[in-house]
Scaffold this active site. Structure first.
Site, PDB file in Angstrom:
ATOM      1  N   ARG A 204      -2.454  -6.989  -8.127  1.00  0.00           N
ATOM      2  CA  ARG A 204      -1.327  -7.850  -7.805  1.00  0.00           C
ATOM      3  C   ARG A 204      -1.248  -9.077  -8.693  1.00  0.00           C
ATOM      4  O   ARG A 204      -0.196  -9.462  -9.147  1.00  0.00           O
ATOM      5  CB  ARG A 204      -1.416  -8.312  -6.346  1.00  0.00           C
ATOM      6  CG  ARG A 204      -0.983  -7.289  -5.360  1.00  0.00           C
ATOM      7  CD  ARG A 204      -1.520  -7.596  -3.994  1.00  0.00           C
ATOM      8  NE  ARG A 204      -2.978  -7.498  -3.985  1.00  0.00           N
ATOM      9  CZ  ARG A 204      -3.719  -7.536  -2.902  1.00  0.00           C
ATOM     10  NH1 ARG A 204      -3.152  -7.720  -1.733  1.00  0.00           N
ATOM     11  NH2 ARG A 204      -5.022  -7.406  -2.982  1.00  0.00           N
TER      12      ARG A 204
ATOM     13  N   SER B 149      -2.919  -7.631   3.303  1.00  0.00           N
ATOM     14  CA  SER B 149      -3.194  -7.456   4.732  1.00  0.00           C
ATOM     15  C   SER B 149      -3.596  -8.784   5.353  1.00  0.00           C
ATOM     16  O   SER B 149      -3.173  -9.119   6.468  1.00  0.00           O
ATOM     17  CB  SER B 149      -4.323  -6.441   4.931  1.00  0.00           C
ATOM     18  OG  SER B 149      -3.957  -5.193   4.425  1.00  0.00           O
TER      19      SER B 149
ATOM     20  N   LYS C 242     -16.131  -8.012   7.511  1.00  0.00           N
ATOM     21  CA  LYS C 242     -15.257  -8.834   8.352  1.00  0.00           C
ATOM     22  C   LYS C 242     -14.864  -8.047   9.600  1.00  0.00           C
ATOM     23  O   LYS C 242     -14.809  -6.831   9.575  1.00  0.00           O
ATOM     24  CB  LYS C 242     -14.021  -9.269   7.561  1.00  0.00           C
ATOM     25  CG  LYS C 242     -13.361  -8.120   6.815  1.00  0.00           C
ATOM     26  CD  LYS C 242     -12.284  -8.611   5.872  1.00  0.00           C
ATOM     27  CE  LYS C 242     -11.702  -7.428   5.093  1.00  0.00           C
ATOM     28  NZ  LYS C 242     -10.702  -7.790   4.143  1.00  0.00           N
TER      29      LYS C 242
ATOM     30  N   HIS D   5       0.840  -1.207   0.000  1.00  0.00           N
ATOM     31  CA  HIS D   5       0.000   0.000   0.000  1.00  0.00           C
ATOM     32  C   HIS D   5       0.873   1.256   0.000  1.00  0.00           C
ATOM     33  O   HIS D   5       0.608   2.205  -0.746  1.00  0.00           O
ATOM     34  CB  HIS D   5      -0.890   0.053   1.251  1.00  0.00           C
ATOM     35  CG  HIS D   5      -1.887  -1.059   1.380  1.00  0.00           C
ATOM     36  ND1 HIS D   5      -2.079  -1.737   2.550  1.00  0.00           N
ATOM     37  CD2 HIS D   5      -2.765  -1.594   0.485  1.00  0.00           C
ATOM     38  CE1 HIS D   5      -3.040  -2.650   2.393  1.00  0.00           C
ATOM     39  NE2 HIS D   5      -3.464  -2.583   1.145  1.00  0.00           N
TER      40      HIS D   5
HETATM   41  N1  LIG Z   1       1.097  -5.482  -2.237  1.00  0.00           N
HETATM   42  C1  LIG Z   1       0.308  -4.690  -2.937  1.00  0.00           C
HETATM   43  N2  LIG Z   1       0.747  -4.085  -4.049  1.00  0.00           N
HETATM   44  C2  LIG Z   1      -0.072  -3.318  -4.793  1.00  0.00           C
HETATM   45  N3  LIG Z   1      -1.364  -3.069  -4.499  1.00  0.00           N
HETATM   46  C3  LIG Z   1      -1.858  -3.613  -3.390  1.00  0.00           C
HETATM   47  C4  LIG Z   1      -1.056  -4.451  -2.544  1.00  0.00           C
HETATM   48  N4  LIG Z   1      -1.831  -4.863  -1.509  1.00  0.00           N
HETATM   49  C5  LIG Z   1      -3.045  -4.320  -1.708  1.00  0.00           C
HETATM   50  N5  LIG Z   1      -3.072  -3.580  -2.827  1.00  0.00           N
HETATM   51  C6  LIG Z   1      -4.202  -2.839  -3.351  1.00  0.00           C
HETATM   52  O1  LIG Z   1      -4.600  -1.885  -2.398  1.00  0.00           O
HETATM   53  C7  LIG Z   1      -6.006  -1.659  -2.495  1.00  0.00           C
HETATM   54  C8  LIG Z   1      -6.613  -1.745  -1.117  1.00  0.00           C
HETATM   55  O2  LIG Z   1      -6.613  -3.077  -0.771  1.00  0.00           O
HETATM   56  P1  LIG Z   1      -7.023  -3.717   0.602  1.00  0.00           P
HETATM   57  O3  LIG Z   1      -7.203  -2.723   1.673  1.00  0.00           O
HETATM   58  O4  LIG Z   1      -8.091  -4.730   0.320  1.00  0.00           O
HETATM   59  O5  LIG Z   1      -5.645  -4.471   0.915  1.00  0.00           O
HETATM   60  P2  LIG Z   1      -5.366  -6.003   0.865  1.00  0.00           P
HETATM   61  O6  LIG Z   1      -3.920  -6.175   1.151  1.00  0.00           O
HETATM   62  O7  LIG Z   1      -5.920  -6.608  -0.381  1.00  0.00           O
HETATM   63  O8  LIG Z   1      -6.192  -6.455   2.148  1.00  0.00           O
HETATM   64  P3  LIG Z   1      -7.096  -7.780   2.346  1.00  0.00           P
HETATM   65  O9  LIG Z   1      -6.107  -8.909   2.358  1.00  0.00           O
HETATM   66  O10 LIG Z   1      -7.747  -7.534   3.677  1.00  0.00           O
HETATM   67  O11 LIG Z   1      -8.063  -7.796   1.201  1.00  0.00           O
HETATM   68  C9  LIG Z   1      -6.519  -2.665  -3.502  1.00  0.00           C
HETATM   69  O12 LIG Z   1      -6.615  -2.024  -4.766  1.00  0.00           O
HETATM   70  C10 LIG Z   1      -5.416  -3.707  -3.562  1.00  0.00           C
HETATM   71  O13 LIG Z   1      -5.359  -4.346  -4.820  1.00  0.00           O
HETATM   72 MG   LIG Z   2      -8.038  -6.800  -0.686  1.00  0.00          MG
END
Ligand SMILES: Nc1ncnc2c1ncn2[C@@H]1O[C@H](COP(=O)(O)OP(=O)(O)OP(=O)(O)O)[C@@H](O)[C@H]1O
Ligand SMILES: [Mg+2]
Length: 168
Positions: A93, A131, A44, A20
């Site tokens: 991703r 996450s 959740k 992020h």
């Molecule tokens: N490692 C990463 N690299 C690039 N984009 C990311 C990454 N992790 C999350 N994102 C993007 O950040 C945005 C917010 O995602 P979110 O808060 O759902 O995070 P997440 O890591 O996917 O969490 P969860 O596992 O709870 O779904 C989404 O567009 C997701 O694709």
């Molecule tokens: Mg997500």
């Protein structure tokens, strides 16, 4: 004008990961302003409260004058409009992200064709970081060093200690 574009980067950020952070840093170079929109109504049960998540993101981006950390509820395109944003930033991703993200982008375009979704690829070392996985690894006693900002690593450690103390 392109130079004035405000972008919204929505998510649950439970917790903020290095993936992020990378997207937000790149967004802050691409756009006049990037608003990190933390979603209020997740179904959740979250590990971090919304105010903890806001605190974390604000402390990580304290030095960035064009990064705003905010919360929102309801329709994303409405929220974007309220922020004067014409772009929604999302990370892509893997193929597994693709179907949901494409549906969301098309639905949002249907709801408001003036708001564009911009997909960003992850930085190569964070391709596999989410996450959910971070929380799983920490719960099982593994290290997430480097995969989350230091403040998040510290807070995850505190949460785990608190839980262990409760259980003891
Ligand atoms: N490692 C990463 N690299 C690039 N984009 C990311 C990454 N992790 C999350 N994102 C993007 O950040 C945005 C917010 O995602 P979110 O808060 O759902 O995070 P997440 O890591 O996917 O969490 P969860 O596992 O709870 O779904 C989404 O567009 C997701 O694709
Ligand atoms: Mg997500």
């Amino acid at each position: 004008m392109a130079a004035d574009i405000i972008a919204v980067y929505p998510g649950s950020f439970d917790p903020l990961t290095s993936g992020h952070v990378d997207i937000i840093q790149r967004g802050s170079r691409l756009f006049a302003r990037i608003v990190v929109g933390i979603l209020l109504n997740m179904d959740k049960s979250p590990l971090f409260t919304v105010s903890e998540r806001v605190d974390i993101a604000r402390s990580v981006f304290a030095a960035y004058t064009n990064v705003e950390v905010d919360t929102f509820d309801g329709l994303l395109v409405e929220y974007a409009r309220s922020k004067g944003a014409s772009v929604i930033v999302r990370g892509l991703r893997a193929i597994s992200d693709f179907e949901y993200e494409m549906q969301m982008a098309l639905m949002n375009h249907h709801l408001n064709p003036h708001v564009e979704t911009v997909f960003m690829p992850p930085a190569e070392p964070y391709t596999y970081v989410s996450s959910r996985l971070v929380k799983e690894v920490v719960a099982l006693g593994g290290s997430v060093h480097g995969l989350v900002p230091e403040v998040v690593e510290q807070r995850l450690r505190e949460k785990r200690l608190a839980r262990e103390t409760l259980r003891a």
